[in-house]
Design a protein around this motif. Structure first.
Motif, PDB file in Angstrom:
ATOM      1  N   ALA A 183       0.828  -1.205   0.000  1.00  0.00           N
ATOM      2  CA  ALA A 183       0.000   0.000   0.000  1.00  0.00           C
ATOM      3  C   ALA A 183       0.864   1.257   0.000  1.00  0.00           C
ATOM      4  CB  ALA A 183      -0.924   0.000   1.219  1.00  0.00           C
ATOM      5  N   LEU A 184       1.987   1.209   0.696  1.00  0.00           N
ATOM      6  CA  LEU A 184       2.903   2.355   0.705  1.00  0.00           C
ATOM      7  C   LEU A 184       3.545   2.547  -0.666  1.00  0.00           C
ATOM      8  CD1 LEU A 184       4.583   1.868   4.196  1.00  0.00           C
ATOM      9  CD2 LEU A 184       3.044   3.723   3.513  1.00  0.00           C
ATOM     10  N   ARG A 185       3.898   1.444  -1.302  1.00  0.00           N
ATOM     11  CA  ARG A 185       4.445   1.552  -2.659  1.00  0.00           C
ATOM     12  C   ARG A 185       3.416   2.167  -3.606  1.00  0.00           C
ATOM     13  NH1 ARG A 185       6.552  -3.672  -1.432  1.00  0.00           N
ATOM     14  NH2 ARG A 185       8.831  -3.676  -1.264  1.00  0.00           N
ATOM     15  N   LYS A 186       2.161   1.787  -3.432  1.00  0.00           N
ATOM     16  CA  LYS A 186       1.094   2.341  -4.271  1.00  0.00           C
ATOM     17  C   LYS A 186       1.027   3.853  -4.115  1.00  0.00           C
ATOM     18  CE  LYS A 186      -3.904   2.064  -5.121  1.00  0.00           C
ATOM     19  NZ  LYS A 186      -5.171   1.408  -4.717  1.00  0.00           N
ATOM     20  N   THR A 187       1.172   4.325  -2.881  1.00  0.00           N
ATOM     21  CA  THR A 187       1.186   5.767  -2.644  1.00  0.00           C
ATOM     22  C   THR A 187       2.345   6.421  -3.371  1.00  0.00           C
ATOM     23  OG1 THR A 187       0.128   5.527  -0.476  1.00  0.00           O
ATOM     24  CG2 THR A 187       1.373   7.556  -0.871  1.00  0.00           C
ATOM     25  N   GLY A 188       3.511   5.785  -3.306  1.00  0.00           N
ATOM     26  CA  GLY A 188       4.668   6.317  -4.011  1.00  0.00           C
ATOM     27  C   GLY A 188       4.443   6.393  -5.512  1.00  0.00           C
ATOM     28  N   ARG A 189       3.801   5.381  -6.047  1.00  0.00           N
ATOM     29  CA  ARG A 189       3.518   5.381  -7.491  1.00  0.00           C
ATOM     30  C   ARG A 189       2.541   6.498  -7.862  1.00  0.00           C
ATOM     31  NH1 ARG A 189       3.721  -0.338  -6.679  1.00  0.00           N
ATOM     32  NH2 ARG A 189       1.444  -0.460  -6.505  1.00  0.00           N
ATOM     33  N   LEU A 190       1.566   6.765  -6.988  1.00  0.00           N
ATOM     34  CA  LEU A 190       0.633   7.858  -7.231  1.00  0.00           C
ATOM     35  C   LEU A 190       1.358   9.201  -7.311  1.00  0.00           C
ATOM     36  CD1 LEU A 190      -2.346   6.918  -4.870  1.00  0.00           C
ATOM     37  CD2 LEU A 190      -2.358   6.881  -7.371  1.00  0.00           C
ATOM     38  N   ALA A 191       2.493   9.275  -6.623  1.00  0.00           N
ATOM     39  CA  ALA A 191       3.281  10.510  -6.620  1.00  0.00           C
ATOM     40  C   ALA A 191       4.291  10.548  -7.763  1.00  0.00           C
ATOM     41  CB  ALA A 191       4.001  10.661  -5.284  1.00  0.00           C
ATOM     42  N   GLY A 192       4.265   9.528  -8.618  1.00  0.00           N
ATOM     43  CA  GLY A 192       5.131   9.539  -9.787  1.00  0.00           C
ATOM     44  C   GLY A 192       6.437   8.796  -9.638  1.00  0.00           C
ATOM     45  N   LEU A 193       6.603   8.031  -8.552  1.00  0.00           N
ATOM     46  CA  LEU A 193       7.829   7.256  -8.351  1.00  0.00           C
ATOM     47  C   LEU A 193       7.653   5.864  -8.949  1.00  0.00           C
ATOM     48  CD1 LEU A 193       8.534   8.244  -4.639  1.00  0.00           C
ATOM     49  CD2 LEU A 193       9.486   9.279  -6.704  1.00  0.00           C
ATOM     50  N   ASP A 194       8.704   5.339  -9.575  1.00  0.00           N
ATOM     51  CA  ASP A 194       8.601   3.998 -10.150  1.00  0.00           C
ATOM     52  C   ASP A 194       8.970   2.945  -9.118  1.00  0.00           C
ATOM     53  OD1 ASP A 194      11.533   3.519 -10.251  1.00  0.00           O
ATOM     54  OD2 ASP A 194      11.517   5.008 -11.852  1.00  0.00           O
ATOM     55  N   ASP A 195       8.643   1.692  -9.411  1.00  0.00           N
ATOM     56  CA  ASP A 195       8.851   0.600  -8.460  1.00  0.00           C
ATOM     57  C   ASP A 195      10.319   0.417  -8.102  1.00  0.00           C
ATOM     58  OD1 ASP A 195       6.185  -0.093  -8.101  1.00  0.00           O
ATOM     59  OD2 ASP A 195       6.158  -1.433  -9.824  1.00  0.00           O
ATOM     60  N   GLU A 196      11.192   0.567  -9.080  1.00  0.00           N
ATOM     61  CA  GLU A 196      12.623   0.394  -8.810  1.00  0.00           C
ATOM     62  C   GLU A 196      13.124   1.437  -7.834  1.00  0.00           C
ATOM     63  OE1 GLU A 196      16.872   0.186 -11.274  1.00  0.00           O
ATOM     64  OE2 GLU A 196      14.968   0.296 -12.350  1.00  0.00           O
ATOM     65  N   THR A 197      12.695   2.668  -8.019  1.00  0.00           N
ATOM     66  CA  THR A 197      13.099   3.746  -7.112  1.00  0.00           C
ATOM     67  C   THR A 197      12.554   3.507  -5.714  1.00  0.00           C
ATOM     68  OG1 THR A 197      13.178   5.352  -8.919  1.00  0.00           O
ATOM     69  CG2 THR A 197      12.965   6.228  -6.696  1.00  0.00           C
ATOM     70  N   LEU A 198      11.293   3.125  -5.621  1.00  0.00           N
ATOM     71  CA  LEU A 198      10.679   2.875  -4.319  1.00  0.00           C
ATOM     72  C   LEU A 198      11.359   1.730  -3.589  1.00  0.00           C
ATOM     73  CD1 LEU A 198       6.978   3.307  -5.406  1.00  0.00           C
ATOM     74  CD2 LEU A 198       8.117   4.654  -3.645  1.00  0.00           C
ATOM     75  N   GLN A 199      11.662   0.655  -4.315  1.00  0.00           N
ATOM     76  CA  GLN A 199      12.318  -0.481  -3.683  1.00  0.00           C
ATOM     77  C   GLN A 199      13.694  -0.089  -3.148  1.00  0.00           C
ATOM     78  OE1 GLN A 199      10.694  -3.081  -3.047  1.00  0.00           O
ATOM     79  NE2 GLN A 199      12.242  -4.500  -2.279  1.00  0.00           N
ATOM     80  N   ALA A 200      14.426   0.698  -3.939  1.00  0.00           N
ATOM     81  CA  ALA A 200      15.745   1.144  -3.495  1.00  0.00           C
ATOM     82  C   ALA A 200      15.636   1.986  -2.226  1.00  0.00           C
ATOM     83  CB  ALA A 200      16.423   1.939  -4.603  1.00  0.00           C
ATOM     84  N   CYS A 201      14.623   2.839  -2.168  1.00  0.00           N
ATOM     85  CA  CYS A 201      14.437   3.668  -0.968  1.00  0.00           C
ATOM     86  C   CYS A 201      14.103   2.810   0.246  1.00  0.00           C
ATOM     87  CB  CYS A 201      13.329   4.685  -1.208  1.00  0.00           C
ATOM     88  SG  CYS A 201      13.766   6.023  -2.335  1.00  0.00           S
ATOM     89  N   LEU A 202      13.226   1.828   0.070  1.00  0.00           N
ATOM     90  CA  LEU A 202      12.807   0.988   1.192  1.00  0.00           C
ATOM     91  C   LEU A 202      13.896   0.030   1.649  1.00  0.00           C
ATOM     92  CD1 LEU A 202       9.142   0.221   0.130  1.00  0.00           C
ATOM     93  CD2 LEU A 202       9.848   1.388   2.219  1.00  0.00           C
ATOM     94  N   GLU A 203      14.883  -0.225   0.813  1.00  0.00           N
ATOM     95  CA  GLU A 203      15.951  -1.157   1.167  1.00  0.00           C
ATOM     96  C   GLU A 203      17.228  -0.447   1.601  1.00  0.00           C
ATOM     97  OE1 GLU A 203      16.495  -3.825  -2.114  1.00  0.00           O
ATOM     98  OE2 GLU A 203      14.736  -5.026  -1.596  1.00  0.00           O
ATOM     99  N   ASP A 204      17.154   0.851   1.776  1.00  0.00           N
ATOM    100  CA  ASP A 204      18.351   1.623   2.122  1.00  0.00           C
ATOM    101  C   ASP A 204      18.617   1.527   3.623  1.00  0.00           C
ATOM    102  OD1 ASP A 204      20.329   3.514   2.509  1.00  0.00           O
ATOM    103  OD2 ASP A 204      19.464   4.957   1.102  1.00  0.00           O
ATOM    104  N   GLU A 205      19.469   0.574   3.999  1.00  0.00           N
ATOM    105  CA  GLU A 205      19.791   0.349   5.417  1.00  0.00           C
ATOM    106  C   GLU A 205      20.371   1.576   6.077  1.00  0.00           C
ATOM    107  OE1 GLU A 205      22.005  -3.014   6.860  1.00  0.00           O
ATOM    108  OE2 GLU A 205      21.390  -4.214   5.142  1.00  0.00           O
ATOM    109  N   ASP A 206      21.338   2.208   5.398  1.00  0.00           N
ATOM    110  CA  ASP A 206      22.009   3.361   5.987  1.00  0.00           C
ATOM    111  C   ASP A 206      21.025   4.500   6.234  1.00  0.00           C
ATOM    112  OD1 ASP A 206      24.440   2.031   5.944  1.00  0.00           O
ATOM    113  OD2 ASP A 206      25.037   2.860   4.005  1.00  0.00           O
ATOM    114  N   LYS A 207      20.120   4.704   5.297  1.00  0.00           N
ATOM    115  CA  LYS A 207      19.133   5.780   5.450  1.00  0.00           C
ATOM    116  C   LYS A 207      18.185   5.465   6.612  1.00  0.00           C
ATOM    117  CE  LYS A 207      16.955   9.510   3.840  1.00  0.00           C
ATOM    118  NZ  LYS A 207      16.568   9.508   2.416  1.00  0.00           N
ATOM    119  N   ALA A 208      17.776   4.200   6.724  1.00  0.00           N
ATOM    120  CA  ALA A 208      16.876   3.810   7.804  1.00  0.00           C
ATOM    121  C   ALA A 208      17.525   4.044   9.167  1.00  0.00           C
ATOM    122  CB  ALA A 208      16.480   2.345   7.656  1.00  0.00           C
TER     123      ALA A 208
END
Length: 223
Positions: free
Chosen positions: A151-176
């Motif tokens: 559902a969060l990815r869906k929100t990101g897509r509504l804002a114009g972000l692609d799946d690859e970008t969203l996955q990279a953001c969600l998997e960013d250990e250092d950022k988390a």
């Protein structure tokens, strides 16, 4: 109003084991963010220099408001719709208030939401935040963690972000890890114990109606 656990407990919940990310099983919605070492109770051992403050309004506005809010706090969602929207129109957009949004993390889902909101950078942050707050009751109750992440990815897509970008953001250990450390530093420095909390020109205020906030701001501007 949602109250915080003590800072140490928040660190444990946010970082340690399954309360932070799911394990490294293939079913994890954010597989790859694993084995993050706990940060200290005040976030002092984490490099947070890369975390960007999310700001609306003129830099030289006469009043500065800092809101501490969680994406999974129902009272924060109400504040966003009933207070922040008119505040933006009446004070932020007119150059009277500089508004700073600071994330608070009660759980992994709030952290995931923050990482999605920040995924589009400063230009998209408040637009994605609008959607996340407006639909909080939907995505935060979507079901298991896999469904919530979807559902969060869906929100990101509504804002114009692609799946690859969203996955990279969600998997960013250092950022988390940096986000949790950044939250801890801020919360400790400002003695935050609940959300939403407002710091107006350095003074702490609890959640309030727009009517009360408007009266407070108008009084400051009149002086």
């Amino acid at each position: 109003m949602k109250r915080l656990f003590p800072i140490v407990a928040v660190a444990a919940l946010a970082i340690a084991g399954g309360a932070y990310w799911m394990n490294a099983q293939q079913t994890s919605p954010v597989a790859g963010v694993t084995n993050i070492e706990p940060v200290s109770s005040d976030g002092a051992d984490v490099d947070t220099s890369g975390i960007v403050e999310m700001v609306m309004g003129a830099e030289d506005a006469p009043i500065t408001i800092v809101e501490y809010a969680s994406f999974t706090c129902p009272h924060c969602a109400t504040f966003h719709s009933e207070v922040l929207k008119p505040l933006k129109a009446d004070y932020v957009d007119t150059g009277k208030v500089k508004f700073i949004f600071r994330d608070v993390y009660f759980d992994r889902f709030g952290l995931w939401a923050s990482m999605v909101a920040r995924c589009g950078g400063t230009e998209k942050f408040f637009g994605i935040t609008d959607i996340l707050m407006e639909t909080q009751s939907e995505w935060s109750r979507a079901g298991d963690p896999v469904a919530i992440a979807g559902a969060l990815r869906k929100t990101g897509r509504l804002a114009g972000l692609d799946d690859e970008t969203l996955q990279a953001c969600l998997e960013d250990e250092d950022k988390a890890k940096a986000l949790v450390g950044w939250f801890q530093k801020n919360a400790a420095a400002d003695n935050i114990s609940s959300t939403p909390s407002l710091i107006i020109d350095g003074e702490m205020h609890s959640n309030m109606s727009y009517k009360d906030l408007k009266a407070l701001l108008d009084g400051k501007l009149a002086n």
